[in-house]
Enzyme design. Structure first.
Site, short mmCIF file in Angstrom:
data_model
loop_
_atom_site.label_atom_id
_atom_site.label_comp_id
_atom_site.label_asym_id
_atom_site.label_seq_id
_atom_site.Cartn_x
_atom_site.Cartn_y
_atom_site.Cartn_z
CE1 TYR A 357 -3.28 2.70 0.46
CE2 TYR A 357 -4.02 1.57 2.31
CZ TYR A 357 -4.23 2.83 1.46
OH TYR A 357 -5.29 3.48 1.63
CB CYS A 358 0.80 4.21 0.04
SG CYS A 358 1.48 6.13 -0.12
CB VAL A 359 5.57 4.67 0.64
CG1 VAL A 359 5.18 4.16 2.25
CG2 VAL A 359 7.18 4.63 1.03
N GLY A 361 4.09 -0.14 -1.57
CA GLY A 361 3.92 -0.77 -2.52
C GLY A 361 5.07 -0.63 -3.32
CG PHE A 386 -4.16 -1.56 -1.76
CD1 PHE A 386 -4.52 -2.43 -2.79
CD2 PHE A 386 -4.34 -1.81 -0.40
CE1 PHE A 386 -5.41 -3.73 -2.29
CE2 PHE A 386 -5.03 -3.10 0.06
CZ PHE A 386 -5.63 -3.94 -1.12
#
Length: 624
Positions: A357-359, A361, A386
């Site tokens: 998710y985000c960073v 990811g 994500f």
């Protein structure tokens, strides 16, 4: 009182009745025709107003004394001089002082005033309109009281007109590089949002009416909120005392089964008799708490996945302190590999499914490339992203914070080896200043309203500290220099990173209205990975676009079964589907590996013979 003159709050609050009658008597009468009246205030009212003024002055004096005793108490990013300097730098770049611009603004402003006053029958051209139709609309001024009196109509219409024209000036400025133009646009928006008349009690009719109704008690409550926030160095969005980890947030049952100085690994208890053989590990961003994916049973992605028969592991990152001053990006990549290997060994499986998710990811993408380069890519059966970016060329408004001046400021704030999470919270709030800053200034400080009880906003303010070296590395190497997408340009954990060799089956989710990881930026991952990839565009933004359980019936998502080469092509040929994209994801996950096993043995963490560390959500998520 000081030698420099009276306390500014003295003039503002010692005689609200005098202010209302002498300065804004027509507006005050329109708002509260039976309030002050021609006979003046009663002795009881006078005494109450005097008590309010005394309370406000006393609270402010106490806070000033605290600041004098501890001048370092005010967080540097809340230092007003910083924002004044930003405004001064902005003004120097703008052509506002140009005489031709001034004349044009003046003429157009006069025409606007004539148009607005004409709606109230004050120009002699026509009788007043039953419902004044004003030329500019904005939800900040949606309350009918902004239109009930011509004074407030002129105030907010003039503001909207000037904000509009100043923004146009930025677009027309010549010989300005596009990155600097974007930065100036962002600064212009931030400043114009800050100076909205809605944010000032003397210009806001809603605040004025509330003040008259409560005889100033709203201002006392608002001052209490303001000073509490100044003391904690962070804007409050909710009543923080309303939430407790493990009781009404982060409540999905599970156990901490592994920990390192950097993270804890939570395994959630199964709720089905059989589970998918390949477990799932979730890597949330370490710039926030993991429980965004486990807010409560109705919203929890974790609980929903467990109920679908998935063995779910969650990484809970530790908030940084001085002991993590040497942590860099390599350590987070090694942590992801360590978690993957621990799960494989614990359950005796060949591979895992992974979510980033985000960073986290972004980091997962590097992890996949490293595993591929080392010949062990089969440790990850599939990867889901994500709202994660790997190519930062189109990374949106956060690019406004990565020039040398901003990086130097961040470094200066990280003297103890870590960046205080309140800085990141303030930065993300600025991306949506009207919604996440000024809306709360008006409601909490000026109107004195009680804080709402909202788990998502509680999570938003539950900040984590970041290792300083990692943060500088991330902003410099990825956001500013975009080195991750250059084959072998970055070496992580002694291994060159090339995203172009990644063959892992991938599911990529982007948010249509994401202002942190714009959909166009997230899309770029499709241009770098080599393996099979499915892209879904979800409604809403960075959080609500992800945390959208099927039971909510909210938003929608788009799929395109063709072979679009750009996000524009994807959108042009996409099919809209109502509701949550989660069921589409679980169906995709099952196509990667449909085998199931009994939910027994170590699939039930903490069972007979299984040594665990503690109950979920664990200690690290509570570390400040």
């Amino acid at each position: 009182m000081t030698d420099d003159g009276p306390d500014p709050f003295t003039n503002l609050f010692e005689a609200p009745a005098k202010f209302a009658r002498a300065l804004f008597q027509p507006a005050a009468e329109a708002l509260a025709p039976d309030g002050l009246g021609d006979a003046g205030l009663s002795p009881q009212d006078m005494q109450h107003w005097a008590e309010v003024g005394a309370k406000l002055q006393s609270m402010w004096a106490q806070y000033q004394a605290e600041q004098l005793a501890n001048p370092q108490a005010l967080a540097p990013y809340l230092d007003p001089s910083r924002w004044m300097q930003m405004a001064e730098d902005w003004y120097k770049q703008m052509p506002i002082a140009n005489p031709a611009e001034q004349q044009a603004l003046l003429q157009e402003g006069i025409a606007l005033w004539q148009q607005v006053l004409g709606q109230y029958g004050l120009t002699g051209d026509a009788p007043p309109a039953a419902e004044p139709e004003l030329p500019r609309k904005d939800r900040r001024f949606a309350d009918p009281r902004w239109r009930a009196h011509p004074a407030f109509a002129l105030i907010h219409q003039t503001y909207l007109f000037l904000a509009e024209r100043v923004t146009e000036m930025v677009d027309r400025m010549e010989d300005l590089p596009e990155d600097k133009r974007e930065q100036l646009r962002f600064t212009t928006r931030s400043i114009t949002e800050a100076v909205s008349p809605a944010n000032f009690p003397l210009l806001n009719p809603v605040v004025m009416e509330r003040t008259l109704e409560t005889r100033g008690d709203n201002l006392v409550r608002g001052m209490e909120h303001l000073l509490a926030d100044l003391r904690r160095g962070q804007l409050s969005h909710v009543d923080a005392d309303a939430f407790k980890l493990g009781e009404n947030i982060a409540v999905t049952p599970g156990k901490v089964v592994h920990e390192t100085p950097l993270y804890q690994l939570i395994q959630y208890s199964p709720s089905t008799d059989t589970v998918m053989e390949t477990p799932l590990v979730i890597f949330p961003p370490w710039i926030n708490r993991f429980y965004i994916l486990d807010l409560n049973p109705k919203k929890s992605f974790v609980k929903w996945a467990v109920d679908q028969g998935v063995t779910v592991f969650m990484v809970s990152w530790k908030s940084a302190g001085a002991s993590m001053k040497d942590v860099i990006w390599d350590d987070y990549v090694r942590a992801q590999i360590d978690a993957i290997d621990h799960i494989r060994a614990r359950l005796g499986v060949k591979s895992v499914h992974a979510i980033g998710y985000c960073v986290a990811g972004t980091t997962l993408a590097a992890t996949l490339a490293i595993l591929q380069r080392r010949g062990v890519a089969d440790k990850v059966r599939s990867a889901t992203f994500f709202t994660a970016q790997v190519d930062f060329e189109k990374a949106g408004e956060l690019l406004n914070f990565i020039d040398d001046q901003q990086l130097g400021l961040v470094k200066a704030m990280s003297q103890d080896g870590y960046l205080d999470g309140r800085y990141m919270a303030a930065t993300f709030n600025m991306l949506r200043g009207t919604d996440l800053i000024w809306n709360y200034v008006v409601n909490n400080y000026l109107l004195g309203e009680d804080y709402p009880v909202f788990d998502l906003l509680h999570w938003n303010g539950d900040v984590t500290n970041l290792p300083a070296k990692w943060h500088q590395q991330y902003l410099r190497d990825l956001y500013r220099d975009n080195r991750l997408v250059e084959p072998d340009e970055l070496v992580v954990d002694n291994t060159p990173v090339d995203l172009g060799i990644v063959e892992t089956p991938t599911y990529v989710q982007a948010g249509k209205e994401d202002h942190i990881a714009p959909a166009e930026s997230v899309w770029r991952i499709t241009e770098h990975f080599k393996g099979p990839l499915k892209f879904v565009l979800a409604g809403s933004g960075h959080i609500a676009g992800v945390v959208n359980p099927p039971g909510s019936g909210k938003y929608q998502y788009w799929l395109n079964d063709g072979a679009p080469r750009t996000l524009a092509e994807f959108r042009a040929g996409a099919v809209e589907h109502p509701g949550s994209w989660w069921p589409d994801w679980i169906e995709w996950l099952r196509t990667q590996d449909s085998a199931t096993v009994p939910a027994a043995g170590k699939r039930k963490p903490g069972g007979k013979g299984d040594s665990v560390i503690e109950d979920a959500p664990g200690r690290y998520v509570a570390t400040r």
